[in-house]
Write a protein that holds these residues in place. Structure first.
Motif, PDB file in Angstrom:
ATOM      1  N   MET A   1       0.853  -1.176   0.023  1.00 12.99           N
ATOM      2  CA  MET A   1       0.195   0.085   0.039  1.00 12.99           C
ATOM      3  C   MET A   1       0.865   1.305  -0.183  1.00 12.99           C
ATOM      4  N   PRO A   2       0.721   2.206  -1.084  1.00  8.53           N
ATOM      5  CA  PRO A   2       1.599   3.223  -1.084  1.00  8.53           C
ATOM      6  C   PRO A   2       1.322   4.249   0.130  1.00  8.53           C
ATOM      7  N   ARG A   3       2.371   4.952   0.696  1.00  9.58           N
ATOM      8  CA  ARG A   3       2.182   5.770   1.917  1.00  9.58           C
ATOM      9  C   ARG A   3       2.987   7.116   1.181  1.00  9.58           C
ATOM     10  N   ARG A   4       2.239   8.036   1.520  1.00 17.14           N
ATOM     11  CA  ARG A   4       2.702   9.563   1.181  1.00 17.14           C
ATOM     12  C   ARG A   4       2.594  10.549   2.476  1.00 17.14           C
ATOM     13  N   LEU A   5       3.647  11.464   2.352  1.00 15.17           N
ATOM     14  CA  LEU A   5       3.390  12.698   3.078  1.00 15.17           C
ATOM     15  C   LEU A   5       2.264  13.483   2.375  1.00 15.17           C
ATOM     16  N   MET A   6       1.263  13.983   3.330  1.00 16.40           N
ATOM     17  CA  MET A   6       0.159  14.619   2.351  1.00 16.40           C
ATOM     18  C   MET A   6      -0.376  15.611   3.428  1.00 16.40           C
ATOM     19  N   PHE A   7      -0.789  16.831   2.479  1.00 12.02           N
ATOM     20  CA  PHE A   7      -1.586  17.716   3.379  1.00 12.02           C
ATOM     21  C   PHE A   7      -3.244  17.271   3.305  1.00 12.02           C
ATOM     22  N   VAL A   8      -3.763  17.463   4.603  1.00 13.24           N
ATOM     23  CA  VAL A   8      -5.112  17.032   4.531  1.00 13.24           C
ATOM     24  C   VAL A   8      -5.897  18.075   5.392  1.00 13.24           C
ATOM     25  N   GLN A   9      -7.099  18.389   4.828  1.00 13.62           N
ATOM     26  CA  GLN A   9      -7.968  19.560   5.318  1.00 13.62           C
ATOM     27  C   GLN A   9      -9.307  19.054   5.436  1.00 13.62           C
ATOM     28  N   LEU A  10      -9.972  19.123   6.603  1.00  7.97           N
ATOM     29  CA  LEU A  10     -11.303  19.038   6.705  1.00  7.97           C
ATOM     30  C   LEU A  10     -12.265  20.008   5.997  1.00  7.97           C
ATOM     31  N   LYS A  11     -12.899  19.941   5.192  1.00 12.11           N
ATOM     32  CA  LYS A  11     -13.807  21.082   4.673  1.00 12.11           C
ATOM     33  C   LYS A  11     -15.087  21.177   5.258  1.00 12.11           C
ATOM     34  N   THR A  12     -15.924  20.067   5.651  1.00 14.30           N
ATOM     35  CA  THR A  12     -17.346  19.906   5.812  1.00 14.30           C
ATOM     36  C   THR A  12     -17.432  20.956   7.449  1.00 14.30           C
ATOM     37  N   GLY A  13     -18.268  21.809   7.432  1.00 14.31           N
ATOM     38  CA  GLY A  13     -18.412  22.510   8.497  1.00 14.31           C
ATOM     39  C   GLY A  13     -17.746  23.710   8.681  1.00 14.31           C
ATOM     40  N   TYR A  14     -16.822  24.078   7.829  1.00 18.88           N
ATOM     41  CA  TYR A  14     -15.986  25.227   7.855  1.00 18.88           C
ATOM     42  C   TYR A  14     -16.137  26.230   6.784  1.00 18.88           C
ATOM     43  N   ASN A  15     -15.818  27.315   6.729  1.00 19.69           N
ATOM     44  CA  ASN A  15     -15.899  28.464   5.996  1.00 19.69           C
ATOM     45  C   ASN A  15     -14.656  28.318   5.083  1.00 19.69           C
ATOM     46  N   THR A  16     -14.883  28.206   3.757  1.00 18.35           N
ATOM     47  CA  THR A  16     -13.826  28.185   2.884  1.00 18.35           C
ATOM     48  C   THR A  16     -12.747  27.405   3.347  1.00 18.35           C
ATOM     49  N   ASP A  17     -11.357  28.100   3.513  1.00 19.84           N
ATOM     50  CA  ASP A  17     -10.370  27.088   3.999  1.00 19.84           C
ATOM     51  C   ASP A  17     -10.084  27.309   5.470  1.00 19.84           C
ATOM     52  N   ARG A  18     -10.996  27.213   6.104  1.00 22.81           N
ATOM     53  CA  ARG A  18     -10.671  27.696   7.657  1.00 22.81           C
ATOM     54  C   ARG A  18     -10.945  26.348   8.721  1.00 22.81           C
ATOM     55  N   GLY A  19     -10.984  25.076   7.885  1.00 27.13           N
ATOM     56  CA  GLY A  19     -11.108  23.846   8.623  1.00 27.13           C
ATOM     57  C   GLY A  19      -9.641  23.487   9.074  1.00 27.13           C
ATOM     58  N   PRO A  20      -9.706  22.461  10.192  1.00 24.89           N
ATOM     59  CA  PRO A  20      -8.352  21.925  10.617  1.00 24.89           C
ATOM     60  C   PRO A  20      -7.778  21.212   9.488  1.00 24.89           C
ATOM     61  N   SER A  21      -6.295  21.410   9.612  1.00 24.33           N
ATOM     62  CA  SER A  21      -5.397  20.713   8.463  1.00 24.33           C
ATOM     63  C   SER A  21      -4.134  20.141   9.112  1.00 24.33           C
ATOM     64  N   TRP A  22      -3.832  19.134   8.538  1.00 25.88           N
ATOM     65  CA  TRP A  22      -2.515  18.380   9.044  1.00 25.88           C
ATOM     66  C   TRP A  22      -1.493  18.176   8.023  1.00 25.88           C
ATOM     67  N   ILE A  23      -0.316  17.849   8.251  1.00 26.08           N
ATOM     68  CA  ILE A  23       0.735  17.377   7.446  1.00 26.08           C
ATOM     69  C   ILE A  23       0.942  15.896   7.976  1.00 26.08           C
ATOM     70  N   GLY A  24       0.582  14.943   7.305  1.00 24.78           N
ATOM     71  CA  GLY A  24       0.752  13.448   8.045  1.00 24.78           C
ATOM     72  C   GLY A  24       0.940  12.490   7.014  1.00 24.78           C
ATOM     73  N   TRP A  25       1.264  11.263   7.314  1.00 24.95           N
ATOM     74  CA  TRP A  25       1.293  10.210   6.489  1.00 24.95           C
ATOM     75  C   TRP A  25      -0.204   9.413   5.974  1.00 24.95           C
ATOM     76  N   VAL A  26      -0.440   9.507   4.680  1.00 23.48           N
ATOM     77  CA  VAL A  26      -1.527   8.839   4.307  1.00 23.48           C
ATOM     78  C   VAL A  26      -1.205   7.782   3.679  1.00 23.48           C
ATOM     79  N   ASP A  27      -1.862   6.502   3.720  1.00 22.54           N
ATOM     80  CA  ASP A  27      -1.992   5.234   3.246  1.00 22.54           C
ATOM     81  C   ASP A  27      -2.822   5.498   1.822  1.00 22.54           C
ATOM     82  N   PHE A  28      -2.470   4.784   0.879  1.00 21.95           N
ATOM     83  CA  PHE A  28      -3.461   4.681  -0.506  1.00 21.95           C
ATOM     84  C   PHE A  28      -3.584   3.265  -0.915  1.00 21.95           C
ATOM     85  N   SER A  29      -4.694   3.066  -1.298  1.00 24.19           N
ATOM     86  CA  SER A  29      -5.103   1.850  -1.986  1.00 24.19           C
ATOM     87  C   SER A  29      -4.198   1.603  -3.130  1.00 24.19           C
TER      88      SER A  29
END
Length: 106
Positions: A1-29
């Motif tokens: 399973m590929p693993r990448r360092l990614m930027f992830v941001q929650l969009k639901t419930g937040y105005n435009t780009d105001r949601g919490p965000s992370w730099i973290g490892w994401v595993d992909f199918s």
């Protein structure tokens, strides 16, 4: 399973780009259509205005992309993402010019 360092941001419930965000490892199918992050299963979905993945259980929308060296990961503001502790070294090396793991050739 590929693993990448990614930027992830929650969009639901937040105005435009105001949601919490992370730099973290994401595993992909193998097909890159499913991402696994923070115990969530995120499915790729085109056609959404401000997101490219959604949580298969909660239907919350997320933006998942590679981090940017100039730290302009959000579109409308210089909001600092939370950097996951196990990514600090890799992320700082990337900011200093190193390739991201798994992307040495582009």
């Amino acid at each position: 399973m590929p693993r990448r360092l990614m930027f992830v941001q929650l969009k639901t419930g937040y105005n435009t780009d105001r949601g919490p965000s992370w730099i973290g490892w994401v595993d992909f199918s193998k097909t890159w259509s499913t991402a696994y992050f923070h115990g969530r299963t995120l499915r790729r979905f085109g056609g959404m205005f401000d997101a490219n993945f959604y949580d298969v259980q909660t239907y919350e929308r997320f933006w998942v992309s590679g981090p940017k060296r100039d730290r302009t990961d959000t579109r409308y503001g210089p909001f600092n993402p939370e950097i996951e502790p196990d990514t600090v070294e890799t992320y700082h090396a990337f900011l200093a010019g190193a390739s991201l793991p798994g992307r040495e050739k582009g």
